[in-house]
Design a protein around this motif. Structure first.
Motif, mmCIF file in Angstrom:
data_model
loop_
_atom_site.group_PDB
_atom_site.id
_atom_site.type_symbol
_atom_site.label_atom_id
_atom_site.label_comp_id
_atom_site.label_asym_id
_atom_site.label_seq_id
_atom_site.Cartn_x
_atom_site.Cartn_y
_atom_site.Cartn_z
ATOM 1 N N ASN A 112 0.852 -1.202 -0.038
ATOM 2 C CA ASN A 112 0.015 0.120 -0.165
ATOM 3 C C ASN A 112 0.716 1.281 -0.027
ATOM 4 N N GLY A 113 0.389 2.408 -0.809
ATOM 5 C CA GLY A 113 1.216 3.673 -0.739
ATOM 6 C C GLY A 113 2.502 3.534 -1.681
ATOM 7 N N ALA A 114 2.870 2.292 -2.232
ATOM 8 C CA ALA A 114 4.135 2.434 -3.067
ATOM 9 C C ALA A 114 4.052 3.251 -4.413
ATOM 10 N N GLY A 115 2.583 3.155 -4.958
ATOM 11 C CA GLY A 115 2.253 4.184 -6.092
ATOM 12 C C GLY A 115 1.879 3.354 -7.186
ATOM 13 N N LYS A 116 1.374 2.177 -6.987
ATOM 14 C CA LYS A 116 0.672 1.125 -7.936
ATOM 15 C C LYS A 116 -0.295 2.066 -8.951
ATOM 16 N N THR A 117 -1.227 2.538 -7.967
ATOM 17 C CA THR A 117 -2.488 2.984 -8.763
ATOM 18 C C THR A 117 -1.946 4.227 -9.609
ATOM 19 N N ARG A 143 -8.259 -1.562 -0.109
ATOM 20 C CA ARG A 143 -7.942 -0.148 0.377
ATOM 21 C C ARG A 143 -8.962 0.681 0.115
ATOM 22 N N GLN A 149 -10.066 5.906 -6.840
ATOM 23 C CA GLN A 149 -8.808 6.544 -7.244
ATOM 24 C C GLN A 149 -8.648 6.238 -8.705
ATOM 25 N N LYS A 257 8.773 7.717 -6.774
ATOM 26 C CA LYS A 257 9.165 8.722 -5.973
ATOM 27 C C LYS A 257 10.636 8.838 -5.646
ATOM 28 N N ASP A 259 11.869 11.359 -6.926
ATOM 29 C CA ASP A 259 12.125 12.764 -6.872
ATOM 30 C C ASP A 259 12.019 13.225 -5.191
ATOM 31 N N LEU A 283 8.779 10.006 -11.121
ATOM 32 C CA LEU A 283 9.534 11.247 -10.883
ATOM 33 C C LEU A 283 8.721 12.575 -10.179
ATOM 34 N N GLU A 285 3.855 13.309 -9.220
ATOM 35 C CA GLU A 285 2.779 12.765 -8.939
ATOM 36 C C GLU A 285 2.062 13.009 -10.293
HETATM 37 P P1 GDP Z 1 -0.633 2.525 -4.215
HETATM 38 O O1 GDP Z 1 -1.370 2.412 -2.618
HETATM 39 O O2 GDP Z 1 0.257 1.555 -4.307
HETATM 40 O O3 GDP Z 1 -1.618 2.378 -5.219
HETATM 41 O O4 GDP Z 1 -0.169 3.959 -4.028
HETATM 42 P P2 GDP Z 1 -0.694 5.317 -4.618
HETATM 43 O O5 GDP Z 1 -0.836 5.237 -6.291
HETATM 44 O O6 GDP Z 1 -2.118 5.748 -4.062
HETATM 45 O O7 GDP Z 1 0.286 6.183 -4.382
HETATM 46 C C1 GDP Z 1 0.493 6.688 -3.032
HETATM 47 C C2 GDP Z 1 1.015 8.078 -3.004
HETATM 48 O O8 GDP Z 1 2.239 8.314 -3.420
HETATM 49 C C3 GDP Z 1 -0.007 9.020 -3.745
HETATM 50 O O9 GDP Z 1 -0.178 10.398 -2.948
HETATM 51 C C4 GDP Z 1 0.773 9.338 -4.922
HETATM 52 O O10 GDP Z 1 0.353 10.734 -5.475
HETATM 53 C C5 GDP Z 1 2.115 9.276 -4.867
HETATM 54 N N1 GDP Z 1 3.234 8.911 -5.484
HETATM 55 C C6 GDP Z 1 3.134 8.145 -6.499
HETATM 56 N N2 GDP Z 1 4.189 7.808 -7.256
HETATM 57 C C7 GDP Z 1 4.851 9.071 -6.929
HETATM 58 C C8 GDP Z 1 6.123 9.478 -7.745
HETATM 59 O O11 GDP Z 1 6.729 9.051 -8.623
HETATM 60 N N3 GDP Z 1 6.688 10.822 -7.053
HETATM 61 C C9 GDP Z 1 5.990 11.228 -5.826
HETATM 62 N N4 GDP Z 1 6.418 12.541 -5.626
HETATM 63 N N5 GDP Z 1 4.746 10.844 -5.415
HETATM 64 C C10 GDP Z 1 4.138 9.700 -6.053
#
Ligand code: GDP
Length: 304
Positions: A112-117, A143, A149, A257, A259, A283, A285
């Motif tokens: 969770n939160g890794a950035g999949k979506t 989630r 989302q 992330k 960045d 790099l 959002e």
């Molecule tokens: P998921 O739970 O794996 O689906 O994660 P989300 O896609 O919801 O991403 C979690 C948070 O990380 C969100 O606030 C995104 O906007 C942020 N995020 C995802 N990828 C990146 C990135 O490459 N850079 C930055 N700065 N934020 C990111």
């Protein structure tokens, strides 16, 4: 390239700056020099094992090239890092494998939160721009808010989304999506999944079940299983990757992330310890903040 550059600012400020600061104090090559180098690399999240390997290979290289000046040493270090990344190298396949016929299915896994979506949203946009017919499957039914989302990304990208109610069976959502992708000639299907690592056994069973549903309909699919890792979590990301790699056939990494991290060294650790290919990096959002990973650009970028 501009955005790549922007996105790496933080990594450069620290990973690059650390190495540069370390080199600024350079007097001559001795044991202390290598000890300091090892410390610097470990602090940059390169990981212990990888740091030792770099240090060892640098010893040989410094001798071989008879490098003595600061300039020589610094170019040996950069060369070595590029080399090391590239070495698994020649045959390294950075591209996304596409189906020879029928829809390509890409499964996204990670905590969770890794950035999949977000990564799916960015990638869907990329393929849509290339004229592909893209479908998204909202299989993170766990989630809160994940389905919505993904739907928001679908709207933004102008691509279709298959979703069920929250807490519904993810494999059933996936089944509907694969059926639809086949029947309506979609080029590519992105499958979002839940990432609750607290319950490892359940999570892995769920992923296996999703995979079985896909393979039953499309024997060659999934064509990719991309593990999404948050670079800001450093060595934690590495440990997560090890767990996922044990339980699923991960075909590549998306490192998000970058960045936001000062420790770009994690890229080298993933490569050296896990032998997994980083295919894309996040790099930022925004929808355009996804880049194919390029080892040369990455390492040289760090030392600018
Ligand atoms: P998921 O739970 O794996 O689906 O994660 P989300 O896609 O919801 O991403 C979690 C948070 O990380 C969100 O606030 C995104 O906007 C942020 N995020 C995802 N990828 C990146 C990135 O490459 N850079 C930055 N700065 N934020 C990111």
């Amino acid at each position: 390239a501009q955005r790549y550059d922007e996105g790496l600012k933080k990594s450069r400020q620290t990973f690059g700056a650390r190495i540069n600061a370390f080199l600024a104090n350079f007097r001559h090559v001795d044991e202390a020099f290598f000890d300091d180098l090892e410390d610097t690399l470990i602090e940059s999240d390169v990981g212990y094992e990888t740091a030792m390997r770099i240090s060892e290979e640098l010893r040989d290289e410094v001798k071989l090239q008879n490098a003595k000046s600061k300039k020589d040493i610094s170019s040996v270090i950069v060369e070595k890092l590029v080399d090391m990344y590239g070495e698994a190298g020649e045959g390294e396949d950075n591209s996304i494998h596409m189906a020879t016929s029928g829809p390509t299915v890409i499964l996204f896994v990670g905590v969770n939160g890794a950035g999949k979506t977000t990564t799916i949203g960015k990638m869907a946009n990329m393929y849509k721009q290339q004229g592909k017919k893209v479908l998204l499957a909202a299989c993170d039914t766990f989630r809160a808010g994940a389905i919505q989302q993904l739907q928001v990304w679908g709207q933004r990208d102008g691509v279709d989304v298959v979703a069920g109610p929250e807490k519904s069976d993810p494999a059933s959502v996936c089944f509907d999506a694969v059926k639809k992708a086949k029947a309506e000639d979609y080029d590519i299907l992105f499958v979002d999944t839940a990432g609750r690592l607290q319950n490892k056994v359940n999570l892995m069973n769920e992923l296996e079940k999703i995979k079985r549903v896909i393979t039953r309909e499309l024997p060659e699919a999934p064509h990719e299983v991309l593990l999404v890792l948050d670079a800001t979590t450093g060595q934690n990301a590495l440990n997560q990757a090890k767990l996922f790699k044990q339980s699923t056939d991960v075909t590549g990494i998306v490192l998000t992330k970058l960045d936001g991290t000062a420790r770009g060294g994690i890229v080298l650790a993933i490569r050296n310890e896990l032998h997994l290919v980083v295919k894309y990096v996040g790099l930022g959002e925004k929808v355009t903040d996804l880049r194919p990973f390029n080892a040369n650009d990455f390492v040289y970028g760090l030392f600018k």
